[in-house]
Design a protein around this motif. Structure first.
Motif, PDB file in Angstrom:
ATOM      1  N   MET A   1      15.166  55.404  -9.447  1.00 31.07           N
ATOM      2  CA  MET A   1      16.494  55.160  -8.904  1.00 31.07           C
ATOM      3  C   MET A   1      17.421  54.737 -10.031  1.00 31.07           C
ATOM      4  SD  MET A   1      16.352  55.641  -5.575  1.00 31.07           S
ATOM      5  CE  MET A   1      17.833  54.852  -5.047  1.00 31.07           C
ATOM      6  N   SER A   2      18.701  55.057  -9.837  1.00 27.63           N
ATOM      7  CA  SER A   2      19.689  54.669 -10.820  1.00 27.63           C
ATOM      8  C   SER A   2      21.046  54.499 -10.140  1.00 27.63           C
ATOM      9  CB  SER A   2      19.768  55.711 -11.930  1.00 27.63           C
ATOM     10  OG  SER A   2      20.136  56.961 -11.406  1.00 27.63           O
ATOM     11  N   GLN A   3      21.980  53.995 -10.905  1.00 31.12           N
ATOM     12  CA  GLN A   3      23.324  53.801 -10.400  1.00 31.12           C
ATOM     13  C   GLN A   3      24.309  54.506 -11.328  1.00 31.12           C
ATOM     14  OE1 GLN A   3      23.479  49.471  -9.736  1.00 31.12           O
ATOM     15  NE2 GLN A   3      22.878  49.900  -7.633  1.00 31.12           N
ATOM     16  N   TYR A   4      25.471  54.795 -10.803  1.00 35.40           N
ATOM     17  CA  TYR A   4      26.453  55.589 -11.526  1.00 35.40           C
ATOM     18  C   TYR A   4      27.745  54.803 -11.728  1.00 35.40           C
ATOM     19  CZ  TYR A   4      23.356  59.447 -10.486  1.00 35.40           C
ATOM     20  OH  TYR A   4      22.254  60.264 -10.402  1.00 35.40           O
ATOM     21  N   TYR A   5      28.188  54.757 -12.959  1.00 35.43           N
ATOM     22  CA  TYR A   5      29.476  54.184 -13.324  1.00 35.43           C
ATOM     23  C   TYR A   5      30.364  55.372 -13.674  1.00 35.43           C
ATOM     24  CZ  TYR A   5      27.105  49.691 -13.543  1.00 35.43           C
ATOM     25  OH  TYR A   5      26.395  48.555 -13.218  1.00 35.43           O
ATOM     26  N   ASP A   6      31.314  55.661 -12.801  1.00 32.10           N
ATOM     27  CA  ASP A   6      32.087  56.891 -12.899  1.00 32.10           C
ATOM     28  C   ASP A   6      33.560  56.632 -13.178  1.00 32.10           C
ATOM     29  OD1 ASP A   6      29.797  58.387 -12.250  1.00 32.10           O
ATOM     30  OD2 ASP A   6      30.269  58.365 -10.108  1.00 32.10           O
ATOM     31  N   LEU A   7      34.151  57.568 -13.889  1.00 31.52           N
ATOM     32  CA  LEU A   7      35.587  57.630 -14.090  1.00 31.52           C
ATOM     33  C   LEU A   7      36.010  58.937 -13.450  1.00 31.52           C
ATOM     34  CD1 LEU A   7      38.211  56.576 -15.315  1.00 31.52           C
ATOM     35  CD2 LEU A   7      37.563  57.684 -17.459  1.00 31.52           C
ATOM     36  N   GLY A   8      36.523  58.838 -12.230  1.00 34.78           N
ATOM     37  CA  GLY A   8      36.792  60.048 -11.461  1.00 34.78           C
ATOM     38  C   GLY A   8      35.473  60.731 -11.156  1.00 34.78           C
ATOM     39  N   HIS A   9      35.347  61.979 -11.594  1.00 35.24           N
ATOM     40  CA  HIS A   9      34.109  62.728 -11.360  1.00 35.24           C
ATOM     41  C   HIS A   9      33.198  62.754 -12.580  1.00 35.24           C
ATOM     42  CE1 HIS A   9      35.406  63.993  -7.432  1.00 35.24           C
ATOM     43  NE2 HIS A   9      36.560  64.406  -7.927  1.00 35.24           N
ATOM     44  N   GLU A  10      33.576  62.028 -13.629  1.00 35.22           N
ATOM     45  CA  GLU A  10      32.759  61.975 -14.848  1.00 35.22           C
ATOM     46  C   GLU A  10      31.889  60.710 -14.844  1.00 35.22           C
ATOM     47  OE1 GLU A  10      33.177  61.466 -19.691  1.00 35.22           O
ATOM     48  OE2 GLU A  10      34.982  61.561 -18.469  1.00 35.22           O
ATOM     49  N   THR A  11      30.594  60.896 -15.055  1.00 39.50           N
ATOM     50  CA  THR A  11      29.693  59.752 -15.141  1.00 39.50           C
ATOM     51  C   THR A  11      29.722  59.214 -16.566  1.00 39.50           C
ATOM     52  OG1 THR A  11      28.265  60.552 -13.371  1.00 39.50           O
ATOM     53  CG2 THR A  11      27.298  58.982 -14.914  1.00 39.50           C
ATOM     54  N   LEU A  12      30.091  57.938 -16.680  1.00 36.45           N
ATOM     55  CA  LEU A  12      30.131  57.277 -17.979  1.00 36.45           C
ATOM     56  C   LEU A  12      28.781  56.680 -18.341  1.00 36.45           C
ATOM     57  CD1 LEU A  12      33.507  55.360 -17.560  1.00 36.45           C
ATOM     58  CD2 LEU A  12      33.134  57.570 -18.694  1.00 36.45           C
ATOM     59  N   TRP A  13      28.084  56.210 -17.310  1.00 33.47           N
ATOM     60  CA  TRP A  13      26.805  55.535 -17.539  1.00 33.47           C
ATOM     61  C   TRP A  13      25.974  55.662 -16.277  1.00 33.47           C
ATOM     62  CZ3 TRP A  13      25.972  49.568 -17.565  1.00 33.47           C
ATOM     63  CH2 TRP A  13      24.733  49.256 -18.143  1.00 33.47           C
ATOM     64  N   ASN A  14      24.684  55.902 -16.438  1.00 34.72           N
ATOM     65  CA  ASN A  14      23.766  56.070 -15.318  1.00 34.72           C
ATOM     66  C   ASN A  14      22.493  55.257 -15.586  1.00 34.72           C
ATOM     67  OD1 ASN A  14      21.596  58.648 -14.180  1.00 34.72           O
ATOM     68  ND2 ASN A  14      22.668  57.209 -12.891  1.00 34.72           N
ATOM     69  N   PRO A  15      22.616  53.909 -15.552  1.00 28.27           N
ATOM     70  CA  PRO A  15      21.453  53.074 -15.854  1.00 28.27           C
ATOM     71  C   PRO A  15      20.498  52.973 -14.669  1.00 28.27           C
ATOM     72  CG  PRO A  15      23.279  51.681 -15.241  1.00 28.27           C
ATOM     73  CD  PRO A  15      23.803  53.108 -15.259  1.00 28.27           C
ATOM     74  N   SER A  16      19.304  52.475 -14.962  1.00 30.66           N
ATOM     75  CA  SER A  16      18.347  52.173 -13.901  1.00 30.66           C
ATOM     76  C   SER A  16      18.925  51.063 -13.026  1.00 30.66           C
ATOM     77  CB  SER A  16      17.027  51.709 -14.505  1.00 30.66           C
ATOM     78  OG  SER A  16      17.198  50.440 -15.131  1.00 30.66           O
ATOM     79  N   ASN A  17      18.388  50.923 -11.829  1.00 29.27           N
ATOM     80  CA  ASN A  17      18.856  49.874 -10.926  1.00 29.27           C
ATOM     81  C   ASN A  17      18.698  48.490 -11.548  1.00 29.27           C
ATOM     82  OD1 ASN A  17      19.544  51.731  -8.993  1.00 29.27           O
ATOM     83  ND2 ASN A  17      17.785  51.351  -7.692  1.00 29.27           N
ATOM     84  N   GLY A  18      17.579  48.274 -12.233  1.00 29.77           N
ATOM     85  CA  GLY A  18      17.333  46.963 -12.843  1.00 29.77           C
ATOM     86  C   GLY A  18      18.345  46.630 -13.922  1.00 29.77           C
ATOM     87  N   ALA A  19      18.612  47.583 -14.812  1.00 31.48           N
ATOM     88  CA  ALA A  19      19.593  47.359 -15.872  1.00 31.48           C
ATOM     89  C   ALA A  19      20.987  47.172 -15.276  1.00 31.48           C
ATOM     90  CB  ALA A  19      19.589  48.521 -16.859  1.00 31.48           C
ATOM     91  N   SER A  20      21.303  47.961 -14.269  1.00 30.21           N
ATOM     92  CA  SER A  20      22.608  47.863 -13.633  1.00 30.21           C
ATOM     93  C   SER A  20      22.795  46.515 -12.946  1.00 30.21           C
ATOM     94  CB  SER A  20      22.793  48.989 -12.624  1.00 30.21           C
ATOM     95  OG  SER A  20      24.076  48.927 -12.046  1.00 30.21           O
ATOM     96  N   LEU A  21      21.774  46.046 -12.244  1.00 28.23           N
ATOM     97  CA  LEU A  21      21.865  44.759 -11.558  1.00 28.23           C
ATOM     98  C   LEU A  21      22.096  43.627 -12.552  1.00 28.23           C
ATOM     99  CD1 LEU A  21      21.711  43.152  -8.941  1.00 28.23           C
ATOM    100  CD2 LEU A  21      19.233  43.082  -9.214  1.00 28.23           C
ATOM    101  N   LEU A  22      21.367  43.636 -13.647  1.00 28.66           N
ATOM    102  CA  LEU A  22      21.542  42.614 -14.678  1.00 28.66           C
ATOM    103  C   LEU A  22      22.956  42.681 -15.259  1.00 28.66           C
ATOM    104  CD1 LEU A  22      20.333  40.361 -16.412  1.00 28.66           C
ATOM    105  CD2 LEU A  22      19.446  42.133 -17.933  1.00 28.66           C
ATOM    106  N   PHE A  23      23.431  43.893 -15.547  1.00 28.09           N
ATOM    107  CA  PHE A  23      24.780  44.071 -16.074  1.00 28.09           C
ATOM    108  C   PHE A  23      25.825  43.548 -15.093  1.00 28.09           C
ATOM    109  CE2 PHE A  23      28.633  46.680 -16.521  1.00 28.09           C
ATOM    110  CZ  PHE A  23      28.976  46.389 -17.838  1.00 28.09           C
ATOM    111  N   LEU A  24      25.691  43.900 -13.817  1.00 28.72           N
ATOM    112  CA  LEU A  24      26.675  43.465 -12.818  1.00 28.72           C
ATOM    113  C   LEU A  24      26.672  41.953 -12.630  1.00 28.72           C
ATOM    114  CD1 LEU A  24      26.262  46.317 -10.177  1.00 28.72           C
ATOM    115  CD2 LEU A  24      28.212  45.934 -11.724  1.00 28.72           C
ATOM    116  N   ARG A  25      25.513  41.336 -12.714  1.00 30.23           N
ATOM    117  CA  ARG A  25      25.454  39.863 -12.622  1.00 30.23           C
ATOM    118  C   ARG A  25      26.138  39.216 -13.811  1.00 30.23           C
ATOM    119  NH1 ARG A  25      19.358  39.124 -10.155  1.00 30.23           N
ATOM    120  NH2 ARG A  25      19.953  39.586  -8.006  1.00 30.23           N
TER     121      ARG A  25
END
Length: 123
Positions: A1-25
């Motif tokens: 699983m992963s999450q998407y950080y998008d600018l419009g329809h362009e994906t800037l970053w697609n980290p794993s859920n774990g990396a994304s959760l840590l980043f968002l915290r």
């Protein structure tokens, strides 16, 4: 699983859920610390939109604060997050204000680390 950080329809970053959760915290901590919105989020259905204007203000403020501090522990606690924010901001087309009087060595170190991290960040 992963999450998407998008600018419009362009994906800037697609980290794993774990990396994304840590980043968002960490993002929430630094938004509060700086008193600024980051321009990232909210994460819904594993996707979020990035506002490059708000991200630019956030990233440049975070960088300027880092370049002004001489506290080794604060720098150590901040650096990894700062690098990820700067790499994401550059991918979003944000102009990073690298110049800070008295910090040319630190700037060059950070620039190199951002380039290295950017190569590792999945799109």
């Amino acid at each position: 699983m992963s999450q998407y950080y998008d600018l419009g329809h362009e994906t800037l970053w697609n980290p794993s859920n774990g990396a994304s959760l840590l980043f968002l915290r960490q993002l929430a901590v630094f938004e509060e610390e700086l008193g600024l919105p980051s321009g990232i989020g909210p994460m819904e259905n594993d996707e979020c939109q990035v506002d490059p204007a708000a991200l630019g203000v956030f990233a440049n403020t975070l960088l300027a604060k880092d370049l002004r501090t001489h506290h080794a522990v604060v720098r150590a606690l901040t650096e990894g997050f700062l690098l990820a924010v700067l790499a994401l901001a550059e991918r979003a087309g944000v102009e990073i204000r690298w110049a800070e009087p008295g910090s040319p060595d630190r700037v060059e170190v950070l620039r190199g680390k951002v380039r290295d991290l950017d190569r590792c960040m999945a799109r």
